[in-house]
Design a protein around this motif. Structure first.
Motif, PDB file in Angstrom:
ATOM      1  N   ALA A   1       0.797  -0.981  -0.082  1.00  0.00           N
ATOM      2  CA  ALA A   1      -0.210   0.140   0.083  1.00  0.00           C
ATOM      3  C   ALA A   1       1.030   1.114  -0.154  1.00  0.00           C
ATOM      4  O   ALA A   1       0.902   1.830   0.970  1.00  0.00           O
ATOM      5  CB  ALA A   1      -0.853   0.149   1.078  1.00  0.00           C
ATOM      6  N   PRO A   2       1.691   1.538  -1.331  1.00  0.00           N
ATOM      7  CA  PRO A   2       2.177   2.844  -1.282  1.00  0.00           C
ATOM      8  C   PRO A   2       1.770   4.283  -1.087  1.00  0.00           C
ATOM      9  O   PRO A   2       2.462   5.154  -0.243  1.00  0.00           O
ATOM     10  CB  PRO A   2       2.612   2.970  -2.870  1.00  0.00           C
ATOM     11  N   SER A   3       0.491   4.225  -0.899  1.00  0.00           N
ATOM     12  CA  SER A   3      -0.275   5.423  -0.379  1.00  0.00           C
ATOM     13  C   SER A   3      -0.372   5.553   1.212  1.00  0.00           C
ATOM     14  O   SER A   3      -0.566   6.817   1.553  1.00  0.00           O
ATOM     15  CB  SER A   3      -1.765   5.579  -0.926  1.00  0.00           C
ATOM     16  N   LEU A   4       0.447   4.680   1.837  1.00  0.00           N
ATOM     17  CA  LEU A   4       0.511   4.767   3.319  1.00  0.00           C
ATOM     18  C   LEU A   4       1.451   5.802   3.824  1.00  0.00           C
ATOM     19  O   LEU A   4       1.412   6.284   4.881  1.00  0.00           O
ATOM     20  CB  LEU A   4       0.868   3.592   3.974  1.00  0.00           C
ATOM     21  N   ILE A   5       2.274   6.243   2.967  1.00  0.00           N
ATOM     22  CA  ILE A   5       3.682   6.654   3.042  1.00  0.00           C
ATOM     23  C   ILE A   5       3.609   8.142   3.624  1.00  0.00           C
ATOM     24  O   ILE A   5       4.313   8.685   4.460  1.00  0.00           O
ATOM     25  CB  ILE A   5       4.636   6.928   1.782  1.00  0.00           C
ATOM     26  N   ASN A   6       2.303   8.666   3.110  1.00  0.00           N
ATOM     27  CA  ASN A   6       2.256  10.314   3.837  1.00  0.00           C
ATOM     28  C   ASN A   6       0.812  10.378   4.654  1.00  0.00           C
ATOM     29  O   ASN A   6       0.458  11.386   4.986  1.00  0.00           O
ATOM     30  CB  ASN A   6       1.995  11.401   2.610  1.00  0.00           C
ATOM     31  N   GLU A   7       0.544   9.193   5.062  1.00  0.00           N
ATOM     32  CA  GLU A   7      -0.780   9.188   5.912  1.00  0.00           C
ATOM     33  C   GLU A   7      -0.449   9.658   7.498  1.00  0.00           C
ATOM     34  O   GLU A   7       0.638   9.675   7.828  1.00  0.00           O
ATOM     35  CB  GLU A   7      -1.439   7.738   6.149  1.00  0.00           C
ATOM     36  N   THR A   8      -1.406  10.383   7.684  1.00  0.00           N
ATOM     37  CA  THR A   8      -1.249  10.915   9.069  1.00  0.00           C
ATOM     38  C   THR A   8      -1.945  10.237  10.228  1.00  0.00           C
ATOM     39  O   THR A   8      -3.122   9.864  10.069  1.00  0.00           O
ATOM     40  CB  THR A   8      -1.529  12.502   9.074  1.00  0.00           C
ATOM     41  N   GLY A   9      -1.512  10.240  11.640  1.00  0.00           N
ATOM     42  CA  GLY A   9      -2.189  10.156  12.508  1.00  0.00           C
ATOM     43  C   GLY A   9      -2.668  10.953  13.669  1.00  0.00           C
ATOM     44  O   GLY A   9      -2.877  12.234  13.290  1.00  0.00           O
ATOM     45  N   TYR A  10      -2.521  10.493  14.878  1.00  0.00           N
ATOM     46  CA  TYR A  10      -3.048  11.490  16.147  1.00  0.00           C
ATOM     47  C   TYR A  10      -2.048  12.908  15.710  1.00  0.00           C
ATOM     48  O   TYR A  10      -0.945  12.790  15.770  1.00  0.00           O
ATOM     49  CB  TYR A  10      -2.738  10.926  17.206  1.00  0.00           C
ATOM     50  N   SER A  11      -2.804  14.082  15.781  1.00  0.00           N
ATOM     51  CA  SER A  11      -2.048  15.491  15.914  1.00  0.00           C
ATOM     52  C   SER A  11      -1.134  15.523  14.556  1.00  0.00           C
ATOM     53  O   SER A  11      -0.284  16.427  14.458  1.00  0.00           O
ATOM     54  CB  SER A  11      -1.054  15.693  16.924  1.00  0.00           C
ATOM     55  N   GLY A  12      -1.636  14.915  13.507  1.00  0.00           N
ATOM     56  CA  GLY A  12      -1.211  15.171  12.199  1.00  0.00           C
ATOM     57  C   GLY A  12       0.309  14.608  12.006  1.00  0.00           C
ATOM     58  O   GLY A  12       0.989  14.858  11.020  1.00  0.00           O
ATOM     59  N   TRP A  13       0.708  13.544  12.812  1.00  0.00           N
ATOM     60  CA  TRP A  13       2.036  12.975  12.713  1.00  0.00           C
ATOM     61  C   TRP A  13       2.243  12.003  11.585  1.00  0.00           C
ATOM     62  O   TRP A  13       1.149  11.337  11.448  1.00  0.00           O
ATOM     63  CB  TRP A  13       2.467  12.484  14.023  1.00  0.00           C
ATOM     64  N   THR A  14       3.163  12.071  10.675  1.00  0.00           N
ATOM     65  CA  THR A  14       3.604  11.171   9.840  1.00  0.00           C
ATOM     66  C   THR A  14       4.569  10.066  10.169  1.00  0.00           C
ATOM     67  O   THR A  14       5.085  10.200  11.360  1.00  0.00           O
ATOM     68  CB  THR A  14       3.952  11.599   8.378  1.00  0.00           C
TER      69      THR A  14
END
Length: 460
Positions: A35-48
């Protein structure tokens, strides 16, 4: 079905971010291969994933993510890039990697170890001798010393002399009028006069004195004081023995005509005098205050005021920090400049704004740029600063790299903002009024920031 898919995606993102935070390079690579699209996904508080790897010191994961083209300019909810995070947590090797990678900010921003830059108003001609501010006997002795120099302000405008025969400050350079104790003795007796100690002239070539000279035979350099009075300006001008003396009417323009040495003295004097002009009453309880420590402290006359217990910043001269930034386009060949309605026709300058309480310099740069122009900023780098005594600002000069380019001007802040190509900026610098736009004056840090960018990677 949609909610199930969303939950599955969220679970995958969470797993990927956790893997990066733990430094599991093998698992990071496996997840990205599926899943290459995961690379710039963000989690809590916008952390990558890049930020988490940088936070925890996982150099190999950071290196892998960069090689796969992750966006290193993304900022989290605290306006931090991965570079900011690595630098904050002391992972210098990762910060260096982030700054020198092929598409990184070091290609756009210069090396962090910039040579010192002196800005107008910043030259220290006087030794401030802060240790002497509490020595009342020494200060009183120096006040009446025949060598002591006084500079005179009327409503925060210094008395200057000009080379113009018509007493006009419109053209030509200006010089401070210097007075001796006997010239201003009567003013010092008046309650409305404010006097501050500026310092002692720095000795020129102190090592040139011969070994045969004793300490007693070497006279001390002159001491400087500044006084501000509300006496009639015309009457004050009669005290000056020189010709063509005046009080400049437009400090933002006219004080830029002083030489570098005197500009630094005026910056110190005017900033402190302006503070006294605004803080004659205690900000804590509203009582009257009196001047102490050579003019660098005001104490409340109310013995019950809590400002007398402990150290309080209301008792000392304040400095208001302002960020001023040149925003560089991602293509490296354009910069963002704006203009206010009060600017002279055709003039564009750097964006600027006050730093808010509890805000870092970098966060202030990003917030102000986005508020004024709609452009988002990633990496920020400090260049130099400039005292700006209008009345007491410290201009913190920065370069910043844009991560978006669409402009949407806040018309309450500025009138217009544009991207200017490097060549057009170079033409404006050397052609002046005949060019597409006008530079801010050379004495401003805005001018120096623009010139600094022009000269990056060039032979100018």
């Amino acid at each position: 079905m949609t909610s199930l898919q969303l939950s599955a995606k969220e679970e995958m993102v969470e797993k990927f971010l956790d893997t990066a935070a733990r430094g599991d390079l093998s698992q990071v690579s496996t997840l990205l291969s599926h899943a290459p699209s995961l690379i710039n996904e963000t989690g809590y508080s916008g952390w990558t994933a890049l930020m988490l790897a940088a936070r925890n010191g996982h150099h190999h994961v950071v290196e892998k993510l960069l090689s796969l083209g992750c966006d290193k300019f993304t900022v989290n909810s605290s306006s931090q890039t991965a570079y900011d995070i690595a630098k904050f947590w002391g992972h210098r090797h990762i910060a260096n990697l982030l700054s020198r990678s092929a598409d990184g900010c070091r290609r756009i921003l210069p090396a962090a170890d910039l040579s010192p830059q002196e800005n107008y108003f910043g030259r220290e001609t006087l030794d401030r001798l802060s240790r002497k501010r509490t020595d009342k006997v020494w200060l009183e002795t120096k006040q009446s010393d025949s060598d002591t120099i006084y500079i005179l302000f009327s409503n925060l405008s210094p008395m200057v002399s000009t080379s113009q025969e018509d007493n006009s400050e419109e053209q030509g350079d200006i010089k401070l009028c210097r007075f001796r104790y006997e010239d201003v003795r009567d003013l010092l007796q008046k309650a409305s006069t404010v006097m501050i100690f500026l310092g002692m002239e720095k000795m020129k070539n102190p090592s040139s004195s011969t070994s045969s000279q004793t300490v007693e035979s070497i006279s001390e350099p002159p001491v400087w004081f500044a006084i501000n009075t509300d006496e009639d300006a015309a009457a004050l001008l009669k005290r000056c023995r020189g010709k063509n003396c005046l009080f400049p009417r437009s400090p933002n323009r006219d004080l830029l005509k002083l030489n570098e040495e005197e500009a630094g003295i005026v910056a110190q004097a005017r900033s402190v005098l302006a503070w006294h002009n605004r803080y004659s009453f205690c900000p804590t309880c509203g009582s009257s205050t009196h001047l102490e420590e050579g003019g660098y402290k005001r104490s409340c006359l109310n013995s019950e005021c809590r400002s007398l217990k402990g150290v309080h910043n209301t008792c000392y001269p304040r400095v208001d920090p302002v960020v001023i930034m040149l925003v560089i386009h991602p293509d490296e060949n354009q910069c963002l400049l704006g203009r206010k309605k009060v600017f002279p026709a055709g003039m564009f300058s750097c964006l600027a704004g006050f730093v808010e309480p509890g805000e870092t310099m970098e966060e202030a740069v990003r917030r102000e740029v986005e508020e004024e122009s709609g452009v988002k900023v990633g990496p920020v780098q400090y260049v130099s600063c400039q005292p700006w005594p209008m009345p007491s600002n410290l201009m913190i000069g920065c370069l910043a790299v844009a991560i978006s380019t669409d402009i949407k001007v806040d018309e309450n802040e500025i009138e217009e903002a544009r991207w200017f190509p490097r060549q057009q900026v170079i033409d404006s610098l050397f052609r002046g009024a005949r060019s597409a736009f006008i530079f801010p004056p050379r004495q401003t840090i805005a001018h120096q920031l623009i010139r600094h960018w022009i000269c990056m990677n060039s032979n100018l």
